[in-house]
Motif scaffolding. Sequence first.
Motif, PDB file in Angstrom:
ATOM      1  N   TYR A  57       0.834  -1.205   0.000  1.00  0.00           N
ATOM      2  CA  TYR A  57       0.000   0.000   0.000  1.00  0.00           C
ATOM      3  C   TYR A  57       0.870   1.256   0.000  1.00  0.00           C
ATOM      4  O   TYR A  57       0.564   2.225  -0.687  1.00  0.00           O
ATOM      5  CB  TYR A  57      -0.943   0.011   1.204  1.00  0.00           C
ATOM      6  CG  TYR A  57      -2.200  -0.829   1.062  1.00  0.00           C
ATOM      7  CD1 TYR A  57      -2.385  -1.743   0.030  1.00  0.00           C
ATOM      8  CD2 TYR A  57      -3.220  -0.713   2.002  1.00  0.00           C
ATOM      9  CE1 TYR A  57      -3.543  -2.494  -0.070  1.00  0.00           C
ATOM     10  CE2 TYR A  57      -4.391  -1.467   1.901  1.00  0.00           C
ATOM     11  CZ  TYR A  57      -4.547  -2.354   0.869  1.00  0.00           C
ATOM     12  OH  TYR A  57      -5.706  -3.096   0.772  1.00  0.00           O
ATOM     13  N   ASP A  58       1.971   1.246   0.780  1.00  0.00           N
ATOM     14  CA  ASP A  58       2.869   2.409   0.819  1.00  0.00           C
ATOM     15  C   ASP A  58       3.484   2.674  -0.555  1.00  0.00           C
ATOM     16  O   ASP A  58       3.571   3.823  -0.994  1.00  0.00           O
ATOM     17  CB  ASP A  58       3.974   2.214   1.864  1.00  0.00           C
ATOM     18  CG  ASP A  58       3.481   2.395   3.292  1.00  0.00           C
ATOM     19  OD1 ASP A  58       2.334   2.871   3.490  1.00  0.00           O
ATOM     20  OD2 ASP A  58       4.254   2.060   4.220  1.00  0.00           O
ATOM     21  N   GLU A  59       3.908   1.615  -1.237  1.00  0.00           N
ATOM     22  CA  GLU A  59       4.486   1.796  -2.572  1.00  0.00           C
ATOM     23  C   GLU A  59       3.446   2.344  -3.547  1.00  0.00           C
ATOM     24  O   GLU A  59       3.739   3.229  -4.354  1.00  0.00           O
ATOM     25  CB  GLU A  59       5.068   0.482  -3.104  1.00  0.00           C
ATOM     26  CG  GLU A  59       5.726   0.665  -4.460  1.00  0.00           C
ATOM     27  CD  GLU A  59       6.523  -0.538  -4.914  1.00  0.00           C
ATOM     28  OE1 GLU A  59       6.371  -0.909  -6.095  1.00  0.00           O
ATOM     29  OE2 GLU A  59       7.294  -1.094  -4.110  1.00  0.00           O
ATOM     30  N   ALA A  63       3.391   6.006  -5.489  1.00  0.00           N
ATOM     31  CA  ALA A  63       3.254   6.085  -6.949  1.00  0.00           C
ATOM     32  C   ALA A  63       2.012   6.859  -7.375  1.00  0.00           C
ATOM     33  O   ALA A  63       1.800   7.094  -8.560  1.00  0.00           O
ATOM     34  CB  ALA A  63       3.215   4.679  -7.538  1.00  0.00           C
ATOM     35  N   GLY A  64       1.178   7.248  -6.405  1.00  0.00           N
ATOM     36  CA  GLY A  64      -0.024   8.007  -6.737  1.00  0.00           C
ATOM     37  C   GLY A  64      -1.215   7.156  -7.120  1.00  0.00           C
ATOM     38  O   GLY A  64      -2.247   7.677  -7.555  1.00  0.00           O
ATOM     39  N   VAL A  76      -8.554   4.082  -4.141  1.00  0.00           N
ATOM     40  CA  VAL A  76      -7.914   4.349  -5.428  1.00  0.00           C
ATOM     41  C   VAL A  76      -7.884   5.859  -5.600  1.00  0.00           C
ATOM     42  O   VAL A  76      -8.898   6.543  -5.406  1.00  0.00           O
ATOM     43  CB  VAL A  76      -8.668   3.666  -6.585  1.00  0.00           C
ATOM     44  CG1 VAL A  76      -8.057   4.050  -7.932  1.00  0.00           C
ATOM     45  CG2 VAL A  76      -8.673   2.155  -6.406  1.00  0.00           C
ATOM     46  N   SER A  77      -6.735   6.362  -5.955  1.00  0.00           N
ATOM     47  CA  SER A  77      -6.506   7.802  -6.055  1.00  0.00           C
ATOM     48  C   SER A  77      -7.431   8.465  -7.065  1.00  0.00           C
ATOM     49  O   SER A  77      -7.782   7.879  -8.085  1.00  0.00           O
ATOM     50  CB  SER A  77      -5.050   8.046  -6.461  1.00  0.00           C
ATOM     51  OG  SER A  77      -4.825   9.404  -6.695  1.00  0.00           O
ATOM     52  N   ASP A  78      -7.797   9.711  -6.769  1.00  0.00           N
ATOM     53  CA  ASP A  78      -8.609  10.489  -7.705  1.00  0.00           C
ATOM     54  C   ASP A  78      -7.745  11.500  -8.443  1.00  0.00           C
ATOM     55  O   ASP A  78      -8.204  12.558  -8.837  1.00  0.00           O
ATOM     56  CB  ASP A  78      -9.773  11.174  -6.984  1.00  0.00           C
ATOM     57  CG  ASP A  78      -9.296  12.117  -5.894  1.00  0.00           C
ATOM     58  OD1 ASP A  78      -8.080  12.210  -5.663  1.00  0.00           O
ATOM     59  OD2 ASP A  78     -10.143  12.761  -5.269  1.00  0.00           O
ATOM     60  N   VAL A  79      -6.485  11.107  -8.676  1.00  0.00           N
ATOM     61  CA  VAL A  79      -5.537  11.967  -9.379  1.00  0.00           C
ATOM     62  C   VAL A  79      -6.073  12.331 -10.753  1.00  0.00           C
ATOM     63  O   VAL A  79      -5.683  13.323 -11.323  1.00  0.00           O
ATOM     64  CB  VAL A  79      -4.159  11.259  -9.493  1.00  0.00           C
ATOM     65  CG1 VAL A  79      -3.269  11.907 -10.511  1.00  0.00           C
ATOM     66  CG2 VAL A  79      -3.500  11.208  -8.135  1.00  0.00           C
ATOM     67  N   GLY A  80      -6.955  11.601 -11.251  1.00  0.00           N
ATOM     68  CA  GLY A  80      -7.507  11.789 -12.585  1.00  0.00           C
ATOM     69  C   GLY A  80      -7.713  10.411 -13.157  1.00  0.00           C
ATOM     70  O   GLY A  80      -6.742   9.755 -13.497  1.00  0.00           O
TER      71      GLY A  80
END
Length: 138
Positions: A57-59, A63-64, A76-80
């Motif tokens: 999870y940290d990795e 990584a975003g 799950v990221s909402d980076v786009g």
Amino acid sequence: MDIKINLADGVPLYKQIVNQIRYMVASGVLAVGDELPPIRALALQIKVTPNTIVKAYDELQAAGVLVKRHGSGTFVSDVGPSRLATRERRRIIEERIDALLTEARHLNVSLDDLFNAIRRRHALIAAKTGMDKASGEE
């Protein structure tokens, strides 16, 4: 979440988890905002130590791919959504291309022969599925 660990693989367990979660994000199995299982629950499910899940999870967070919300969980990221999935798909394909190129080099297969083999395989798969997925034509 269906993660399979292969003890005979030679790939560290946390890396197997990272790779499978990345693939799930890239393929859309996991969508932006989806919550991942808590560390202890996932560790019990796939029979690894909680530290293995923490490392994975940290990795993925670095990584975003994932974001930890203190007190809420891991998501799950909402980076786009499309940018993240596109980046992950590209990373997966590039890894496989690297492995293919390395194997071809060990077998003394020229780049031209490799490209010709790829074209033949692509045509065969396109004929079997009835469409050219690369161009979206039917």
